[in-house]
Design an enzyme around this catalytic site. Structure first.
Site, mmCIF file in Angstrom:
data_model
loop_
_atom_site.group_PDB
_atom_site.id
_atom_site.type_symbol
_atom_site.label_atom_id
_atom_site.label_comp_id
_atom_site.label_asym_id
_atom_site.label_seq_id
_atom_site.Cartn_x
_atom_site.Cartn_y
_atom_site.Cartn_z
ATOM 1 N N HIS A 156 0.802 -1.571 0.063
ATOM 2 C CA HIS A 156 0.212 0.540 0.117
ATOM 3 C C HIS A 156 0.634 1.581 0.548
ATOM 4 C CE1 HIS A 156 -2.958 -2.428 0.840
ATOM 5 N NE2 HIS A 156 -5.065 -1.604 0.600
ATOM 6 N N LYS A 160 -0.760 4.769 5.075
ATOM 7 C CA LYS A 160 -1.140 3.674 5.118
ATOM 8 C C LYS A 160 -1.215 4.062 6.801
ATOM 9 C CE LYS A 160 -3.827 -0.715 4.420
ATOM 10 N NZ LYS A 160 -5.357 0.366 5.003
HETATM 11 P P1 NAD Z 1 -7.832 9.889 4.875
HETATM 12 O O1 NAD Z 1 -6.840 9.756 6.212
HETATM 13 O O2 NAD Z 1 -7.454 10.454 3.314
HETATM 14 O O3 NAD Z 1 -9.548 10.824 5.241
HETATM 15 C C1 NAD Z 1 -9.474 10.795 6.711
HETATM 16 C C2 NAD Z 1 -10.096 11.705 6.652
HETATM 17 O O4 NAD Z 1 -11.081 11.961 8.250
HETATM 18 C C3 NAD Z 1 -9.428 12.703 6.744
HETATM 19 O O5 NAD Z 1 -10.058 13.853 6.159
HETATM 20 C C4 NAD Z 1 -9.996 13.912 8.340
HETATM 21 O O6 NAD Z 1 -10.211 14.641 8.254
HETATM 22 C C5 NAD Z 1 -11.194 12.700 8.049
HETATM 23 N N1 NAD Z 1 -12.380 12.747 9.890
HETATM 24 C C6 NAD Z 1 -11.176 12.362 11.041
HETATM 25 N N2 NAD Z 1 -11.655 12.586 12.112
HETATM 26 C C7 NAD Z 1 -13.258 13.402 11.314
HETATM 27 C C8 NAD Z 1 -14.244 13.535 12.045
HETATM 28 N N3 NAD Z 1 -14.896 13.433 13.284
HETATM 29 N N4 NAD Z 1 -15.421 13.662 11.119
HETATM 30 C C9 NAD Z 1 -15.637 13.291 10.058
HETATM 31 N N5 NAD Z 1 -14.151 13.484 9.121
HETATM 32 C C10 NAD Z 1 -13.406 12.799 10.630
HETATM 33 O O7 NAD Z 1 -7.699 8.425 4.712
HETATM 34 P P2 NAD Z 1 -8.569 7.378 3.577
HETATM 35 O O8 NAD Z 1 -6.814 6.931 2.850
HETATM 36 O O9 NAD Z 1 -9.668 8.074 2.695
HETATM 37 O O10 NAD Z 1 -8.571 6.567 4.492
HETATM 38 C C11 NAD Z 1 -9.444 6.110 5.116
HETATM 39 C C12 NAD Z 1 -10.248 4.482 6.052
HETATM 40 O O11 NAD Z 1 -10.692 3.855 4.416
HETATM 41 C C13 NAD Z 1 -9.099 3.829 6.513
HETATM 42 O O12 NAD Z 1 -8.806 2.992 7.557
HETATM 43 C C14 NAD Z 1 -8.475 2.969 5.520
HETATM 44 O O13 NAD Z 1 -7.693 1.959 5.742
HETATM 45 C C15 NAD Z 1 -10.037 2.623 4.673
HETATM 46 N N6 NAD Z 1 -9.793 2.375 3.766
HETATM 47 C C16 NAD Z 1 -10.990 1.087 3.363
HETATM 48 C C17 NAD Z 1 -10.913 0.574 2.179
HETATM 49 C C18 NAD Z 1 -12.582 -0.224 1.699
HETATM 50 O O14 NAD Z 1 -12.215 -0.872 0.709
HETATM 51 N N7 NAD Z 1 -12.921 -1.096 2.937
HETATM 52 C C19 NAD Z 1 -10.419 1.250 0.398
HETATM 53 C C20 NAD Z 1 -9.151 2.680 1.465
HETATM 54 C C21 NAD Z 1 -9.250 2.708 2.634
#
Ligand code: NAD
Length: 269
Positions: A156, A160
């Site tokens: 990744h 991450k």
């Molecule tokens: P990221 O850090 O880019 O985004 C997370 C966002 O959440 C940030 O913009 C942050 O400001 C925001 N945030 C934090 N606290 C908050 C709150 N209280 N209210 C609203 N927003 C808030 O991360 P990302 O790459 O988008 O990944 C996020 C999660 O999704 C990770 O756990 C990742 O592993 C997971 N993910 C899952 C899949 C899947 O298919 N299930 C795919 C990709 C990523």
């Protein structure tokens, strides 16, 4: 028409989800939620995602848009997700959770809501990955107890924060279940120094973190004389976002319960 609110709308997945919801004829971009106190509150969520104005401004809590949406899509952090899960249960909403990296205790808390609302929780929302899980189950049953060593290698991007990936762990669980093994007992997550030869039943994990890799998983079944590799490569976050939107439309019509992508896709793993 399913009205969707996206939590973490300024994040990597959040912005991709704006595109996926906007492209789906059966869903409406109802609300976008940023972190409390974020300077992005008040911004147009279409503009945040590079789509141009959509007429929906970001708010900094689900309470601020409670009447606007039916399903919340949450890709944030475990603590934030659990707060949003409680909010959805209290307010008669549905939720799709993509957040990974939850501890066993956090998953137990999440599971405690299964009678209180309909939720989809999946460490990987990609249709291709979920089909891959099915292929792994079949391969593990055929090979796992016949002298084939099983190893999972995942790569990744450098940002991450959890390892191994939720998808790699899910792959391990599916194969362990197929073989009647317990991943907690047979999973090997670290090899360093004089760690000795591998045992027959262990399922090994290796992690790569580099650059902008969206997500790659290879499972190797290796024995003397041959090796089978099953690989999935995601080249864009859109695959996860489209799967999440599909899950949101599906969960809108379900009774209370905790579901996975296998249920959404009717894959029965
Ligand atoms: P990221 O850090 O880019 O985004 C997370 C966002 O959440 C940030 O913009 C942050 O400001 C925001 N945030 C934090 N606290 C908050 C709150 N209280 N209210 C609203 N927003 C808030 O991360 P990302 O790459 O988008 O990944 C996020 C999660 O999704 C990770 O756990 C990742 O592993 C997971 N993910 C899952 C899949 C899947 O298919 N299930 C795919 C990709 C990523």
């Amino acid at each position: 028409m399913t009205r969707i609110a996206i939590v973490g709308v300024a994040g990597r997945m959040g912005r991709t989800l704006v595109h996926a919801v906007a492209q789906n004829a059966e869903t409406t971009l109802a609300a976008g939620i940023v972190a409390p106190g974020s300077s992005l509150a008040g911004a147009d969520i279409g503009e945040l995602a590079g789509l141009g104005k959509k007429g929906v401004t970001a708010v900094d809590s689900p309470a601020a848009c409670v009447d606007d949406f039916d399903v919340l899509i949450d890709f944030t952090t475990p603590a934030v997700t659990l707060e949003n899960l409680a909010f959805c249960a209290e307010h008669g909403k549905r939720i799709v959770i993509g957040t990974t990296g939850m501890s066993d205790a956090e998953i137990e808390t999440l599971d405690g809501y299964r009678e209180r609302l309909p939720m989809v929780f999946a460490p990987n929302m990609s249709v291709g990955v979920n089909l891959t899980l099915k292929l792994l189950e079949t391969a593990a049953k055929a090979l796992g107890d016949e002298g084939y060593d099983i190893e999972v290698i995942e790569s990744h991007h450098r940002h991450k924060v959890d390892a191994p990936s939720g998808t790699a762990l899910r792959m391990g669980e599916v194969m362990a279940d197929a073989l009647g093994r317990n991943l907690k007992e047979h999973g090997v997550f670290e090899r360093v120094g004089q760690c000795g030869p591998r045992s027959d039943k262990e399922i090994g994990f290796a992690t790569v973190r580099a650059g902008d890799i969206v997500g790659e998983h290879t499972v190797m079944f290796a024995t003397e004389g041959e090796r089978i590799e099953i690989t999935h490569k995601a080249s864009s976050r859109m695959t996860f976002a489209r799967g999440a939107v599909r899950a949101a439309r599906w969960v809108a019509g379900q009774p209370n319960g905790r579901y996975g992508m296998q249920d959404v896709l009717d894959l029965d793993t």
